[in-house]
Design a protein around this motif. Structure first.
Motif, PDB file in Angstrom:
ATOM      1  N   LEU A 190       0.950  -1.043   0.114  1.00  0.00           N
ATOM      2  CA  LEU A 190       0.208   0.057   0.028  1.00  0.00           C
ATOM      3  C   LEU A 190       1.074   1.126   0.010  1.00  0.00           C
ATOM      4  CD1 LEU A 190      -2.731  -0.954   2.579  1.00  0.00           C
ATOM      5  CD2 LEU A 190      -2.910  -1.010   0.028  1.00  0.00           C
ATOM      6  N   ALA A 191       0.599   2.218  -0.958  1.00  0.00           N
ATOM      7  CA  ALA A 191       1.386   3.392  -0.929  1.00  0.00           C
ATOM      8  C   ALA A 191       0.634   4.378  -1.060  1.00  0.00           C
ATOM      9  CB  ALA A 191       2.452   3.254  -2.290  1.00  0.00           C
ATOM     10  N   ARG A 199      -5.607   6.996 -14.971  1.00  0.00           N
ATOM     11  CA  ARG A 199      -6.418   5.617 -14.774  1.00  0.00           C
ATOM     12  C   ARG A 199      -6.685   4.930 -13.624  1.00  0.00           C
ATOM     13  NH1 ARG A 199      -2.828   2.139 -18.306  1.00  0.00           N
ATOM     14  NH2 ARG A 199      -0.993   3.570 -17.456  1.00  0.00           N
ATOM     15  N   PRO A 200      -7.636   4.019 -13.623  1.00  0.00           N
ATOM     16  CA  PRO A 200      -7.675   3.305 -12.420  1.00  0.00           C
ATOM     17  C   PRO A 200      -6.870   2.352 -11.908  1.00  0.00           C
ATOM     18  CG  PRO A 200      -9.155   2.561 -13.899  1.00  0.00           C
ATOM     19  CD  PRO A 200      -8.571   3.718 -14.561  1.00  0.00           C
ATOM     20  N   SER A 201      -5.871   1.785 -13.017  1.00  0.00           N
ATOM     21  CA  SER A 201      -4.903   0.879 -12.814  1.00  0.00           C
ATOM     22  C   SER A 201      -4.052   0.929 -13.857  1.00  0.00           C
ATOM     23  CB  SER A 201      -5.521  -0.749 -12.698  1.00  0.00           C
ATOM     24  OG  SER A 201      -5.996  -0.986 -14.071  1.00  0.00           O
ATOM     25  N   ARG A 234      -2.969  -0.228  -8.777  1.00  0.00           N
ATOM     26  CA  ARG A 234      -4.124   0.137  -8.976  1.00  0.00           C
ATOM     27  C   ARG A 234      -4.693   1.245  -7.941  1.00  0.00           C
ATOM     28  NH1 ARG A 234      -4.136  -4.923  -6.697  1.00  0.00           N
ATOM     29  NH2 ARG A 234      -5.393  -5.055  -4.847  1.00  0.00           N
ATOM     30  N   VAL A 235      -5.463   1.965  -8.206  1.00  0.00           N
ATOM     31  CA  VAL A 235      -6.051   3.013  -7.159  1.00  0.00           C
ATOM     32  C   VAL A 235      -6.920   2.506  -6.270  1.00  0.00           C
ATOM     33  CG1 VAL A 235      -7.090   5.364  -6.779  1.00  0.00           C
ATOM     34  CG2 VAL A 235      -5.636   4.839  -8.909  1.00  0.00           C
ATOM     35  N   ILE A 236      -6.760   2.607  -4.934  1.00  0.00           N
ATOM     36  CA  ILE A 236      -7.694   2.221  -3.771  1.00  0.00           C
ATOM     37  C   ILE A 236      -8.712   3.327  -3.427  1.00  0.00           C
ATOM     38  CG2 ILE A 236      -7.967   1.130  -1.858  1.00  0.00           C
ATOM     39  CD1 ILE A 236      -6.848  -0.659  -3.714  1.00  0.00           C
ATOM     40  N   GLU A 237      -7.916   4.330  -3.471  1.00  0.00           N
ATOM     41  CA  GLU A 237      -8.893   5.438  -3.013  1.00  0.00           C
ATOM     42  C   GLU A 237      -8.193   6.778  -3.359  1.00  0.00           C
ATOM     43  OE1 GLU A 237     -10.680   7.456   1.516  1.00  0.00           O
ATOM     44  OE2 GLU A 237     -10.281   5.128   1.218  1.00  0.00           O
ATOM     45  N   LEU A 245      -4.316   6.735  -2.449  1.00  0.00           N
ATOM     46  CA  LEU A 245      -3.721   5.637  -1.918  1.00  0.00           C
ATOM     47  C   LEU A 245      -3.907   4.459  -3.288  1.00  0.00           C
ATOM     48  CD1 LEU A 245      -2.960   3.443   0.428  1.00  0.00           C
ATOM     49  CD2 LEU A 245      -5.223   3.190   0.719  1.00  0.00           C
ATOM     50  N   ILE A 246      -2.912   3.694  -3.390  1.00  0.00           N
ATOM     51  CA  ILE A 246      -2.666   2.733  -4.513  1.00  0.00           C
ATOM     52  C   ILE A 246      -2.244   1.475  -3.873  1.00  0.00           C
ATOM     53  CG2 ILE A 246      -2.205   4.565  -6.203  1.00  0.00           C
ATOM     54  CD1 ILE A 246       0.774   3.600  -6.361  1.00  0.00           C
ATOM     55  N   ALA A 247      -2.533   0.398  -4.430  1.00  0.00           N
ATOM     56  CA  ALA A 247      -1.849  -0.844  -4.228  1.00  0.00           C
ATOM     57  C   ALA A 247      -0.821  -0.974  -5.439  1.00  0.00           C
ATOM     58  CB  ALA A 247      -3.129  -1.994  -4.004  1.00  0.00           C
ATOM     59  N   CYS A 248       0.128  -1.670  -4.925  1.00  0.00           N
ATOM     60  CA  CYS A 248       1.401  -1.841  -6.081  1.00  0.00           C
ATOM     61  C   CYS A 248       1.565  -3.601  -5.728  1.00  0.00           C
ATOM     62  CB  CYS A 248       2.462  -1.317  -5.818  1.00  0.00           C
ATOM     63  SG  CYS A 248       2.435   0.264  -5.969  1.00  0.00           S
TER      64      CYS A 248
END
Length: 351
Positions: A190-191, A199-201, A234-237, A245-248
């Motif tokens: 989480l970053a 884009r969303p991802s 991908r974008v989380i929030e 907040l993104i997940a990598c």
């Protein structure tokens, strides 16, 4: 060069800066002075000493290796006496989330160095593991890296697996080297990043190597001199227009991979002192509470939240998740446009 209190394996040194040397980086100046005196001190070693607070300018401690020196200044350097290359066990608390006879999975706090290195000879995860595991810790990694299969940066928090036996070490090393191509391996982080991706991802497929000028940094480089590196994100929030907040998910595991890849995309990690320097002014656009939380963070806002792999001995599927630590959860709550705390949701359920 003048020196004081020198011992055969360490000492205190004083280096006056001539006018012709003004403008040089501190680490380069010290490396040149040490080499001229016949001392075997690499720039990496000197950087570690600087960051450990063992260098001063005109009596004031400095910790920035890139700081420029000026003519007329006096640089002080303290070189610790040599220590036994074999790390000693230290009673350092560990947050262990799983342990059996072959391995353990722990939740590493930010600030904990994984293995001993210049400037960090003690107080590391390895010192804690030696005390916790004793003679059972795998020795394949060598005396400085026993049991270590992969690593997290000092200021990145989250999940880490450690091998307690040589059989486990060999199996885990094979899994991590495969990068999930044929063996099940899942690593997600989480970053908190600056801005909002268009884009969303997406996928960043860009080779990484040493920076051409600053050899302490990693950079996107031509394939001819870099190592293959792929990050799925991908974008989380979204937090307004200022941060996300993104997940990598890592397809490869290179040094500083997420930090460099996201900076390459124009969305560096919040709080990153190396790759987000040009974004410091953006903090003024954040809500006051978020500014305060970010200033208090003192590290990159990056957390290893998911780790999954087959057990190296039994073959059983292993999967672990780690909630945001308090400092990052506080940042998330302060960034939230709605003002409501952001609950942790298992990463794979966010798709």
């Amino acid at each position: 060069m003048r020196e004081a209190d020198r011992s055969p394996d360490g000492g205190s040194f004083v280096y006056p800066v001539g006018d012709e040397r003004g403008g040089e980086r501190l680490d380069r100046f010290l490396a040149a002075e040490a080499a001229a005196a016949g001392a075997n001190l690499s720039r990496t070693r000197l950087k570690g000493l600087i960051e450990a607070g063992l260098v001063s300018i005109d009596g004031a401690t400095v910790k920035d290796a890139s700081q420029a020196v000026r003519g007329g200044q006096v640089i002080g350097l303290n070189v610790p006496a040599a220590v036994d290359p074999t790390p000693l066990g230290e009673d350092i608390p560990l947050k262990i989330v799983f342990e059996d006879a072959h391995l353990l999975v722990l939740d590493k706090p930010a600030g904990l160095v994984v293995h001993p290195a210049a400037g960090h000879e003690a107080g590391t995860l390895v010192n804690a593991l030696i005390a916790h595991c004793g003679a059972s810790l795998s020795g394949i990694g060598g005396v400085r890296r026993p049991g270590i299969v992969h690593r997290l940066d000092k200021d990145t928090s989250g999940l880490l697996v450690v091998a307690k036996t040589d059989a486990a070490h060999q199996g885990l090393a094979k899994t991590f080297a495969d990068h999930g191509k044929t063996l099940a391996l899942a690593r997600e982080y989480l970053a908190f990043v600056w801005g909002v991706p268009a884009r969303p991802s997406g996928v960043v497929d860009a080779p990484l190597g040493r920076h051409a000028i600053d050899r302490e940094k990693i950079a996107v480089v031509p394939a001819s001199r870099g190592r293959h590196a792929v990050t799925h994100w991908r974008v989380i929030e979204r937090f307004g227009e200022e941060a996300s907040l993104i997940a990598c998910r890592l397809e490869t595991g290179r040094t500083h991979q997420i930090r460099v890849h996201m900076a390459h995309c124009g969305h560096p990690v919040l709080g990153d002192p190396v790759y987000a320097k040009g974004f410091k002014s953006k903090a003024a656009r954040l809500p006051p509470e978020a500014q305060a939380r970010l200033n208090a963070l003192s590290r990159q806002a990056l957390h290893a939240a998911l780790l999954g792999f087959p057990h190296p001995v039994t073959g059983a599927a292993m999967r672990f998740e780690s909630a945001l630590p308090p400092d990052l959860q506080n940042l998330a709550d302060a960034l939230s446009v709605s003002g409501n705390p952001m609950p942790f949701v298992p990463i794979l359920d966010r798709r």
